[in-house]
Write an enzyme that holds these catalytic residues in place. Structure first.
Site, short mmCIF file in Angstrom:
data_model
loop_
_atom_site.label_atom_id
_atom_site.label_comp_id
_atom_site.label_asym_id
_atom_site.label_seq_id
_atom_site.Cartn_x
_atom_site.Cartn_y
_atom_site.Cartn_z
N HIS B 68 0.87 -1.19 0.00
CA HIS B 68 0.00 0.00 0.00
C HIS B 68 0.90 1.23 0.00
CE1 HIS B 68 -3.10 -2.81 1.96
NE2 HIS B 68 -3.40 -2.65 0.70
N GLU B 71 2.23 3.96 2.82
CA GLU B 71 2.94 3.54 4.04
C GLU B 71 4.43 3.81 3.90
OE1 GLU B 71 2.01 -0.63 3.91
OE2 GLU B 71 -0.12 -0.31 4.31
N HIS B 195 3.96 -4.06 6.24
CA HIS B 195 2.98 -2.98 6.08
C HIS B 195 3.15 -2.02 7.26
CE1 HIS B 195 0.12 -5.53 3.49
NE2 HIS B 195 1.09 -6.35 3.84
#
Lengths: 94, 308
Positions: B68, B71, B195
């Site tokens: 993602h 991040e 993440h």
């Protein structure tokens, strides 16, 4: 470039599964254009939501009406983004 | 003359700078690290994986970061980790013995298009940048696009949603590239996806709420890793399955890897202290990377010492 002036991130604490359900209902209101940084799923994990300026009042009213606790985690998102940008430019020059 | 030792790992960087830093690491530690382009993103950017290897025909461990795009601390942590892994070989007994048995593959920027977009157009961008005919909305959540319970609960069918799963499993070239690499390698024994944020160490499953067959072992390893991580700055992690710890989410990478036989499949959700979310200040990059490294090392050591 998209800006985030006046957008806030709220940290919401749902104290029960019932209140978690109310947050899930909030998630389904797509017209508010909420960006859930952490999802409403588990009462032990706070829910962080980025809220566009124009939806702030509605969301806060909803939370207060339903007695759901929240704090303002980020007061103005754009301010932090600007700081981040300045720092990157400074590092780049260095 | 520039080298990886003078690179500022404690700052956020553009994609170009990250890719330049990768080249510096490769140049400085030629005998241990090489760079492979394993694919090309939707918008044509190279997808580079760093291969840490000291011998031929070894089993492998995969680490990826920042699927993602917003991040940023994740990609920064992965870059620091790359340098540390190379630097430690021959000096740190744990890393040396690991790399004498296993290859490590490290993907520093899993979603390069999204990363570039988050630097230039929308700081809060999370998805890929693929365009779907018939939709005004762009991108797919690449961690809902793996072939594990694809289309099930916890992923959206709405292309405008931030958790849009995509039209089909592996529709996103960034996901397909990694999946193809893992399949073609055939001997990946550990898979760690990094993440941020919320300080969690997760293992399968997410697409269903039943425990995996190796629950006890994964939970023990996860707790040991979280404890090692916490020892440095006291950062507290919650450990458990995706479904029991956060929510049911289908199409995630570590469910897919576990289901194809990679027993040691974990996902880290790195720091936030509850103040900044995805906008963690750069001053927290190095502490985050240092503590995460201790957790990752625990997992790597377990993979090394428990061949299967």
């Amino acid at each position: 470039e998209k800006t985030f002036v006046g957008e806030q991130v709220l940290r919401i604490k749902a104290s029960s599964n019932e209140k978690m359900g109310l947050l899930q209902d909030l998630q389904s209101l797509t017209h508010l254009q909420l960006d859930f940084w952490t999802e409403p799923a588990n009462p032990n994990i706070p829910v962080d939501v980025r809220i566009p300026f124009r939806s702030l009042q509605s969301v806060k009213a909803y939370l207060e009406y339903n007695n759901i606790d929240y704090t303002i985690m980020i007061e103005d998102l754009q301010v932090i983004i600007n700081n981040e940008k300045e720092e990157m430019e400074f590092n780049e020059r260095k | 003359e520039r080298n990886s030792g003078s690179f500022n790992f404690g700052a956020f960087h553009t994609l170009d700078n990250l890719y330049n830093a990768i080249d510096l690491i490769v140049a400085d530690y030629k005998s241990v690290v090489s760079k492979q382009q394993i694919g090309t993103s939707y918008e044509g950017r190279p997808i580079y994986v760093l291969k840490f290897s000291t011998g031929a025909d070894r089993p492998g461990i995969w680490i990826d970061a920042g699927i993602h795009s917003r991040e940023w601390v994740t990609q920064a942590t992965a870059l620091w980790t790359a340098h540390q892994l190379a630097f430690d070989y021959g000096k740190d007994t744990s890393v040396t013995s690991l790399l004498n048995k296993y290859d490590v593959f490290l993907l520093v920027v899993t979603n390069p298009d999204g990363y570039a977009y988050s630097h230039t157009a929308n700081r809060m961008w999370r998805k890929t940048r693929s365009i779907k005919s018939g939709s005004r909305c762009v991108g797919v959540d690449p961690n809902r696009n793996w072939n594990a319970g694809f289309g099930g609960p916890g992923a959206s069918a709405d292309p405008c949603s931030d958790s849009y799963r995509g039209p089909s499993a592996e529709s996103e070239v960034e996901v397909k590239t990694v999946a193809n690499f893992i399949r073609s390698h055939g001997k990946i024994k550990g898979f760690v996806s990094i993440h941020s944020y919320s300080q969690l160490l997760l293992f399968p499953y997410g697409y269903k709420c039943t425990n995996p067959a190796h629950y006890t072992e994964l939970n023990t390893v996860g707790k040991a890793a979280a404890s090692a991580l916490s020892a440095l700055y006291g950062t507290q992690y919650t450990v458990g399955t995706i479904c029991s710890t956060i929510y049911q989410a289908s199409g995630g990478s570590i469910d897919w890897t576990y289901d194809i036989g990679i027993k040691y499949s974990f996902a880290f959700e790195l720091r936030d202290t509850g103040r900044y979310g995805f906008l963690l200040p750069a001053t927290q990059i190095l502490p985050t990377a240092q503590e995460t490294w201790l957790g990752i090392k625990k997992i790597l050591e377990h993979v090394r010492d428990n061949p299967y």
